[in-house]
Structure formats: C-alpha cells, structure tokens
Write a protein that holds these residues in place. Sequence first.
Motif, PDB file in Angstrom:
ATOM      1  N   ASN A   4       0.852  -1.187   0.000  1.00 62.31           N
ATOM      2  CA  ASN A   4       0.000   0.000   0.000  1.00 62.31           C
ATOM      3  C   ASN A   4       0.892   1.242   0.000  1.00 62.31           C
ATOM      4  OD1 ASN A   4       0.944   0.181   2.682  1.00 62.31           O
ATOM      5  ND2 ASN A   4      -0.862  -0.904   3.455  1.00 62.31           N
ATOM      6  N   ARG A   5       0.284   2.405   0.088  1.00 59.79           N
ATOM      7  CA  ARG A   5       1.052   3.644   0.070  1.00 59.79           C
ATOM      8  C   ARG A   5       1.948   3.774   1.300  1.00 59.79           C
ATOM      9  NH1 ARG A   5      -3.979   4.980  -2.103  1.00 59.79           N
ATOM     10  NH2 ARG A   5      -3.948   6.112  -4.106  1.00 59.79           N
ATOM     11  N   GLU A   6       1.452   3.302   2.426  1.00 59.49           N
ATOM     12  CA  GLU A   6       2.245   3.402   3.656  1.00 59.49           C
ATOM     13  C   GLU A   6       3.550   2.615   3.547  1.00 59.49           C
ATOM     14  OE1 GLU A   6      -0.965   2.723   3.447  1.00 59.49           O
ATOM     15  OE2 GLU A   6      -1.853   4.496   4.382  1.00 59.49           O
ATOM     16  N   GLU A   7       3.466   1.390   2.989  1.00 66.36           N
ATOM     17  CA  GLU A   7       4.681   0.592   2.822  1.00 66.36           C
ATOM     18  C   GLU A   7       5.636   1.268   1.851  1.00 66.36           C
ATOM     19  OE1 GLU A   7       5.353  -4.032   2.186  1.00 66.36           O
ATOM     20  OE2 GLU A   7       4.930  -3.030   0.270  1.00 66.36           O
ATOM     21  N   ALA A   8       5.094   1.804   0.761  1.00 68.28           N
ATOM     22  CA  ALA A   8       5.947   2.509  -0.200  1.00 68.28           C
ATOM     23  C   ALA A   8       6.644   3.693   0.472  1.00 68.28           C
ATOM     24  CB  ALA A   8       5.106   2.981  -1.387  1.00 68.28           C
ATOM     25  N   GLY A   9       5.899   4.401   1.336  1.00 65.75           N
ATOM     26  CA  GLY A   9       6.486   5.526   2.039  1.00 65.75           C
ATOM     27  C   GLY A   9       7.598   5.111   2.981  1.00 65.75           C
ATOM     28  N   GLN A  10       7.421   3.990   3.655  1.00 62.72           N
ATOM     29  CA  GLN A  10       8.463   3.499   4.565  1.00 62.72           C
ATOM     30  C   GLN A  10       9.731   3.137   3.811  1.00 62.72           C
ATOM     31  OE1 GLN A  10       6.357   0.332   6.475  1.00 62.72           O
ATOM     32  NE2 GLN A  10       5.047   1.698   7.653  1.00 62.72           N
ATOM     33  N   LEU A  11       9.567   2.508   2.655  1.00 58.60           N
ATOM     34  CA  LEU A  11      10.733   2.142   1.844  1.00 58.60           C
ATOM     35  C   LEU A  11      11.428   3.391   1.298  1.00 58.60           C
ATOM     36  CD1 LEU A  11       9.177  -0.878  -0.102  1.00 58.60           C
ATOM     37  CD2 LEU A  11      10.899  -0.993   1.712  1.00 58.60           C
ATOM     38  N   LEU A  12      10.634   4.361   0.863  1.00 61.92           N
ATOM     39  CA  LEU A  12      11.211   5.614   0.378  1.00 61.92           C
ATOM     40  C   LEU A  12      11.929   6.352   1.499  1.00 61.92           C
ATOM     41  CD1 LEU A  12       8.754   7.541  -2.002  1.00 61.92           C
ATOM     42  CD2 LEU A  12      11.115   6.873  -2.470  1.00 61.92           C
ATOM     43  N   ALA A  13      11.341   6.309   2.686  1.00 60.07           N
ATOM     44  CA  ALA A  13      11.914   7.023   3.820  1.00 60.07           C
ATOM     45  C   ALA A  13      13.340   6.571   4.099  1.00 60.07           C
ATOM     46  CB  ALA A  13      11.036   6.829   5.060  1.00 60.07           C
ATOM     47  N   GLU A  14      13.602   5.281   3.981  1.00 62.62           N
ATOM     48  CA  GLU A  14      14.943   4.762   4.225  1.00 62.62           C
ATOM     49  C   GLU A  14      15.946   5.359   3.237  1.00 62.62           C
ATOM     50  OE1 GLU A  14      14.805   0.532   4.091  1.00 62.62           O
ATOM     51  OE2 GLU A  14      13.264   0.349   5.639  1.00 62.62           O
ATOM     52  N   LYS A  15      15.528   5.458   1.968  1.00 58.51           N
ATOM     53  CA  LYS A  15      16.439   5.987   0.952  1.00 58.51           C
ATOM     54  C   LYS A  15      16.649   7.486   1.115  1.00 58.51           C
ATOM     55  CE  LYS A  15      16.747   4.359  -3.132  1.00 58.51           C
ATOM     56  NZ  LYS A  15      16.582   3.952  -4.555  1.00 58.51           N
ATOM     57  N   VAL A  16      15.562   8.212   1.389  1.00 60.73           N
ATOM     58  CA  VAL A  16      15.675   9.661   1.554  1.00 60.73           C
ATOM     59  C   VAL A  16      16.548  10.001   2.768  1.00 60.73           C
ATOM     60  CG1 VAL A  16      14.407  11.784   2.046  1.00 60.73           C
ATOM     61  CG2 VAL A  16      13.473  10.145   0.406  1.00 60.73           C
ATOM     62  N   ALA A  17      16.308   9.307   3.885  1.00 62.70           N
ATOM     63  CA  ALA A  17      17.052   9.605   5.111  1.00 62.70           C
ATOM     64  C   ALA A  17      18.548   9.358   4.932  1.00 62.70           C
ATOM     65  CB  ALA A  17      16.508   8.760   6.267  1.00 62.70           C
ATOM     66  N   ALA A  18      18.902   8.386   4.089  1.00 59.16           N
ATOM     67  CA  ALA A  18      20.311   8.064   3.877  1.00 59.16           C
ATOM     68  C   ALA A  18      21.083   9.231   3.259  1.00 59.16           C
ATOM     69  CB  ALA A  18      20.438   6.829   2.990  1.00 59.16           C
ATOM     70  N   PHE A  19      20.382  10.137   2.586  1.00 60.87           N
ATOM     71  CA  PHE A  19      21.039  11.284   1.957  1.00 60.87           C
ATOM     72  C   PHE A  19      21.187  12.465   2.920  1.00 60.87           C
ATOM     73  CE2 PHE A  19      19.217   9.187  -1.902  1.00 60.87           C
ATOM     74  CZ  PHE A  19      20.429   8.916  -2.530  1.00 60.87           C
ATOM     75  N   GLU A  20      20.611  12.347   4.109  1.00 60.40           N
ATOM     76  CA  GLU A  20      20.750  13.349   5.165  1.00 60.40           C
ATOM     77  C   GLU A  20      20.486  14.772   4.662  1.00 60.40           C
ATOM     78  OE1 GLU A  20      24.606  12.784   6.872  1.00 60.40           O
ATOM     79  OE2 GLU A  20      24.072  10.877   7.810  1.00 60.40           O
ATOM     80  N   ALA A  37       4.074  10.329   2.205  1.00 58.89           N
ATOM     81  CA  ALA A  37       4.964  11.351   2.771  1.00 58.89           C
ATOM     82  C   ALA A  37       5.109  11.243   4.276  1.00 58.89           C
ATOM     83  CB  ALA A  37       4.445  12.743   2.404  1.00 58.89           C
ATOM     84  N   LEU A  38       4.077  10.765   4.965  1.00 59.00           N
ATOM     85  CA  LEU A  38       4.116  10.750   6.424  1.00 59.00           C
ATOM     86  C   LEU A  38       5.291   9.951   6.984  1.00 59.00           C
ATOM     87  CD1 LEU A  38       2.859  11.651   9.054  1.00 59.00           C
ATOM     88  CD2 LEU A  38       1.246   9.743   8.898  1.00 59.00           C
ATOM     89  N   PRO A  39       5.569   8.726   6.508  1.00 56.99           N
ATOM     90  CA  PRO A  39       6.746   8.003   7.023  1.00 56.99           C
ATOM     91  C   PRO A  39       8.068   8.721   6.736  1.00 56.99           C
ATOM     92  CG  PRO A  39       5.272   6.495   5.865  1.00 56.99           C
ATOM     93  CD  PRO A  39       4.803   7.882   5.562  1.00 56.99           C
ATOM     94  N   ARG A 186       2.301   1.231 -17.203  1.00 59.80           N
ATOM     95  CA  ARG A 186       0.938   1.504 -17.671  1.00 59.80           C
ATOM     96  C   ARG A 186       0.168   2.414 -16.737  1.00 59.80           C
ATOM     97  NH1 ARG A 186      -0.696  -4.577 -19.924  1.00 59.80           N
ATOM     98  NH2 ARG A 186       1.058  -4.736 -21.391  1.00 59.80           N
ATOM     99  N   ALA A 187       0.270   2.176 -15.453  1.00 61.82           N
ATOM    100  CA  ALA A 187      -0.448   3.005 -14.489  1.00 61.82           C
ATOM    101  C   ALA A 187       0.189   2.857 -13.121  1.00 61.82           C
ATOM    102  CB  ALA A 187      -1.921   2.602 -14.420  1.00 61.82           C
ATOM    103  N   VAL A 188       0.130   3.919 -12.327  1.00 58.49           N
ATOM    104  CA  VAL A 188       0.704   3.885 -10.980  1.00 58.49           C
ATOM    105  C   VAL A 188       0.050   2.793 -10.150  1.00 58.49           C
ATOM    106  CG1 VAL A 188       0.946   5.173  -8.815  1.00 58.49           C
ATOM    107  CG2 VAL A 188       1.363   6.321 -11.005  1.00 58.49           C
ATOM    108  N   GLY A 189      -1.273   2.679 -10.236  1.00 59.57           N
ATOM    109  CA  GLY A 189      -2.009   1.738  -9.408  1.00 59.57           C
ATOM    110  C   GLY A 189      -1.638   0.286  -9.626  1.00 59.57           C
ATOM    111  N   GLN A 190      -1.070  -0.046 -10.781  1.00 57.56           N
ATOM    112  CA  GLN A 190      -0.682  -1.434 -11.051  1.00 57.56           C
ATOM    113  C   GLN A 190       0.518  -1.872 -10.217  1.00 57.56           C
ATOM    114  OE1 GLN A 190      -0.199  -1.827 -15.312  1.00 57.56           O
ATOM    115  NE2 GLN A 190      -2.379  -2.276 -15.579  1.00 57.56           N
ATOM    116  N   HIS A 191       1.146  -0.948  -9.532  1.00 58.70           N
ATOM    117  CA  HIS A 191       2.314  -1.280  -8.715  1.00 58.70           C
ATOM    118  C   HIS A 191       1.972  -1.360  -7.228  1.00 58.70           C
ATOM    119  CE1 HIS A 191       5.105  -0.896 -12.115  1.00 58.70           C
ATOM    120  NE2 HIS A 191       4.245   0.004 -12.539  1.00 58.70           N
ATOM    121  N   TYR A 192       0.680  -1.315  -6.920  1.00 61.80           N
ATOM    122  CA  TYR A 192       0.206  -1.425  -5.542  1.00 61.80           C
ATOM    123  C   TYR A 192      -0.840  -2.530  -5.441  1.00 61.80           C
ATOM    124  CZ  TYR A 192       2.120   3.252  -4.462  1.00 61.80           C
ATOM    125  OH  TYR A 192       2.936   4.331  -4.259  1.00 61.80           O
TER     126      TYR A 192
END
Length: 217
Positions: A4-20, A37-39, A186-192
């Motif tokens: 879901n979006r929350e899991e995607a956000g958590q995974l993104l958060a790890e990558k973003v935080a690594a760039f400090e 965005a919340l995570p 094809r569409a964003v939703g196909q990846h969730y």
Amino acid sequence: MFKNREEAGQLLAEKVAAFEPENPLVLALPRGGVPVALPIARALDAPLDLALVRKIGMPGNPELAAGAVVDGGAREVVFNDELLDHAGLTQADFTDAVTGKLAEIETRRDLYLGDRKPQRIAGRTVIVVDDGLATGATARAVLQALRKRGPIEVWLAVPVGPQDLIWQFRGMTDRLVFLQAPRDFRAVGQHYHDFGQVSDDTVAKLLQDAWNKEDSA
C-alpha cells in the motif's frame, strides 16, 4: 508491488534519510501523496505540509495538461508553452480556468489546513512526495514553482514512475529518489496491491497526526 502507500512511504523514507537532507521540509501532493509522505517526515523528524496544485486541462481534452496552478496563496501558474503554441493557444485563453483552479485550491486549503499557515520554503531542503508519476505534469509544476521561493534544494521522492519520465525528472530536481522505474509502465495503481482512493477525511487525519507530533516535540 507495494502492499500500500504506507509501505511505499516506509521504503522511500529509508532511501531519503540516507542522503541526510539539510533542514528538511516534506511537501505531499494530496491526496495520494500524503500517506507516502508521512513516514518520510517521521524518519527525517521534519515538518509535513502540502503542495497544493491543480492541473489545467486542454480544451476538449481535460486529461492533457496545458499547465497547472500551484498553491493559491502564491498564485503561481506554470504553462506548457510548447503545447499551447502547437494548439494555437495563449495563456490568456485559460484565464477563466486559472480562476477556477485557484478557487479549488483555496477550498482544499481550508479543508485540509484550516487556519494553519504554510511552512516556510526559504532555507529548506524541500522534498516533494507523491504516490507515483504518470504524466508528471503536476509534479513538474510544483518543482518549478518551488524554485522561486528560495529553497536550499528541491527534491522529488516517488515510489514508481515510467523509466523515460524518471530520467526526464533527473534534470528537473536536485535529487530524485525512487524505488521502481519500469520500462513497460501503464499506471501507478498497477504497482500497488491496495491503491484505493484516499479520502479527504484520511488526509486531514494524517496531517493532524503529524502536526500533533510536531507541536509536542
């Protein structure tokens, strides 16, 4: 695929935080970008705010973006001049559309933010977050508008987008953070697995949760 979006956000958060990022501010594109965005905001211990934007459609083809209106308070409008030239149109032809979109943005601002003032952009690393890129029209408009407000840098963080578009956005932002960039997109939703619509009530609740944590810090 993301659960879901929350899991995607958590995974993104790890990558973003690594760039400090320096003095970060997270801006979500509502509605789908907010749970992503919340995570990220939590991982960075950064404020969460909204990037309010409405697409301006071409006459007879509203899904084709002639431009976009960004953040009603700043009244910034970004047009696709190449598309307008090709269609024999000018920015003046969209005066009524711009007025309508500004009104929509103000309605959304009242709904989501109430009387809470927007976060300061100047001197911040601004991280724009959405749940995925399809055409990229609204994200592109937001990035262009933010450049005028004195940020340290403007980043874009998205879980997924088409490979060719991802490469285009590399040249539009100081840092692009993504998880997937399939060639056959094809569409964003196909990846969730779960890509249900995010309600206005959900957006308001997620924002309030984030603000409560900020205010208590």
